[in-house]
Design a protein around this motif. Sequence first.
Motif, PDB file in Angstrom:
ATOM      1  N   UNK A   1      11.651   3.660   0.307  1.00 56.13           N
ATOM      2  CA  UNK A   1      10.871   2.521  -0.150  1.00 56.13           C
ATOM      3  C   UNK A   1      10.451   1.685   1.056  1.00 56.13           C
ATOM      4  N   UNK A   2       9.148   1.546   1.268  1.00 55.62           N
ATOM      5  CA  UNK A   2       8.636   0.771   2.406  1.00 55.62           C
ATOM      6  C   UNK A   2       8.962  -0.708   2.233  1.00 55.62           C
ATOM      7  N   UNK A   3       9.409  -1.340   3.297  1.00 53.22           N
ATOM      8  CA  UNK A   3       9.708  -2.765   3.267  1.00 53.22           C
ATOM      9  C   UNK A   3       8.429  -3.559   3.473  1.00 53.22           C
ATOM     10  N   UNK A   4       8.324  -4.683   2.771  1.00 49.40           N
ATOM     11  CA  UNK A   4       7.123  -5.509   2.816  1.00 49.40           C
ATOM     12  C   UNK A   4       6.828  -5.971   4.251  1.00 49.40           C
ATOM     13  N   UNK A   5       7.831  -6.423   4.972  1.00 49.61           N
ATOM     14  CA  UNK A   5       7.619  -6.892   6.350  1.00 49.61           C
ATOM     15  C   UNK A   5       7.044  -5.787   7.233  1.00 49.61           C
ATOM     16  N   UNK A   6       7.554  -4.584   7.059  1.00 52.91           N
ATOM     17  CA  UNK A   6       7.062  -3.462   7.855  1.00 52.91           C
ATOM     18  C   UNK A   6       5.619  -3.122   7.484  1.00 52.91           C
ATOM     19  N   UNK A   7       5.285  -3.163   6.207  1.00 56.25           N
ATOM     20  CA  UNK A   7       3.908  -2.899   5.776  1.00 56.25           C
ATOM     21  C   UNK A   7       2.935  -3.918   6.359  1.00 56.25           C
ATOM     22  N   UNK A   8       3.332  -5.176   6.355  1.00 59.67           N
ATOM     23  CA  UNK A   8       2.476  -6.234   6.905  1.00 59.67           C
ATOM     24  C   UNK A   8       2.265  -6.005   8.400  1.00 59.67           C
ATOM     25  N   UNK A   9       3.320  -5.641   9.121  1.00 56.36           N
ATOM     26  CA  UNK A   9       3.190  -5.366  10.557  1.00 56.36           C
ATOM     27  C   UNK A   9       2.251  -4.184  10.822  1.00 56.36           C
ATOM     28  N   UNK A  10       2.360  -3.142  10.015  1.00 50.08           N
ATOM     29  CA  UNK A  10       1.486  -1.983  10.181  1.00 50.08           C
ATOM     30  C   UNK A  10       0.020  -2.342   9.946  1.00 50.08           C
ATOM     31  N   UNK A  11      -0.230  -3.106   8.891  1.00 50.74           N
ATOM     32  CA  UNK A  11      -1.605  -3.487   8.563  1.00 50.74           C
ATOM     33  C   UNK A  11      -2.207  -4.349   9.671  1.00 50.74           C
ATOM     34  N   UNK A  12      -1.422  -5.237  10.222  1.00 51.23           N
ATOM     35  CA  UNK A  12      -1.920  -6.096  11.311  1.00 51.23           C
ATOM     36  C   UNK A  12      -2.155  -5.310  12.592  1.00 51.23           C
ATOM     37  N   UNK A  13      -1.355  -4.288  12.830  1.00 50.47           N
ATOM     38  CA  UNK A  13      -1.467  -3.514  14.070  1.00 50.47           C
ATOM     39  C   UNK A  13      -2.562  -2.451  14.015  1.00 50.47           C
ATOM     40  N   UNK A  14      -2.795  -1.887  12.826  1.00 50.90           N
ATOM     41  CA  UNK A  14      -3.756  -0.794  12.698  1.00 50.90           C
ATOM     42  C   UNK A  14      -4.883  -1.192  11.743  1.00 50.90           C
ATOM     43  N   UNK A  15      -6.022  -1.606  12.282  1.00 46.76           N
ATOM     44  CA  UNK A  15      -7.126  -2.075  11.436  1.00 46.76           C
ATOM     45  C   UNK A  15      -7.716  -0.981  10.548  1.00 46.76           C
ATOM     46  N   UNK A  16      -7.432   0.280  10.852  1.00 41.44           N
ATOM     47  CA  UNK A  16      -7.951   1.358  10.013  1.00 41.44           C
ATOM     48  C   UNK A  16      -7.199   1.499   8.685  1.00 41.44           C
ATOM     49  N   UNK A  17      -6.093   0.778   8.510  1.00 41.57           N
ATOM     50  CA  UNK A  17      -5.406   0.753   7.212  1.00 41.57           C
ATOM     51  C   UNK A  17      -6.206  -0.175   6.300  1.00 41.57           C
ATOM     52  N   UNK A  18      -6.804   0.416   5.280  1.00 41.64           N
ATOM     53  CA  UNK A  18      -7.713  -0.346   4.419  1.00 41.64           C
ATOM     54  C   UNK A  18      -7.238  -0.440   2.969  1.00 41.64           C
ATOM     55  N   UNK A  19      -6.184   0.317   2.619  1.00 43.83           N
ATOM     56  CA  UNK A  19      -5.731   0.306   1.226  1.00 43.83           C
ATOM     57  C   UNK A  19      -4.218   0.507   1.170  1.00 43.83           C
ATOM     58  N   UNK A  20      -3.636   0.006   0.087  1.00 46.19           N
ATOM     59  CA  UNK A  20      -2.201   0.102  -0.137  1.00 46.19           C
ATOM     60  C   UNK A  20      -1.968   0.387  -1.614  1.00 46.19           C
TER      61      UNK A  20
END
Length: 52
Positions: free
Chosen positions: A18-37
């Motif tokens: 199960x992905x942690x919310x904090x980690x997901x937020x960090x990934x989205x901020x670091x990789x602009x190509x993440x466009x959907x969740x």
Amino acid sequence: MTTLPIMIYNNPLRTGFNSQVKKLIRLVKRFPQIVAFKEAGDSTSVPIVKKN
């Protein structure tokens, strides 16, 4: 590294992880190509990730 759009799919019942919310937020901020969740576990995390 890719320039293609990426969707993160959190499905803990299938993966056993199960992905942690904090980690997901960090990934989205670091990789602009993440466009959907997509969330198949705890749906309360979706508005939190979307807001950040």
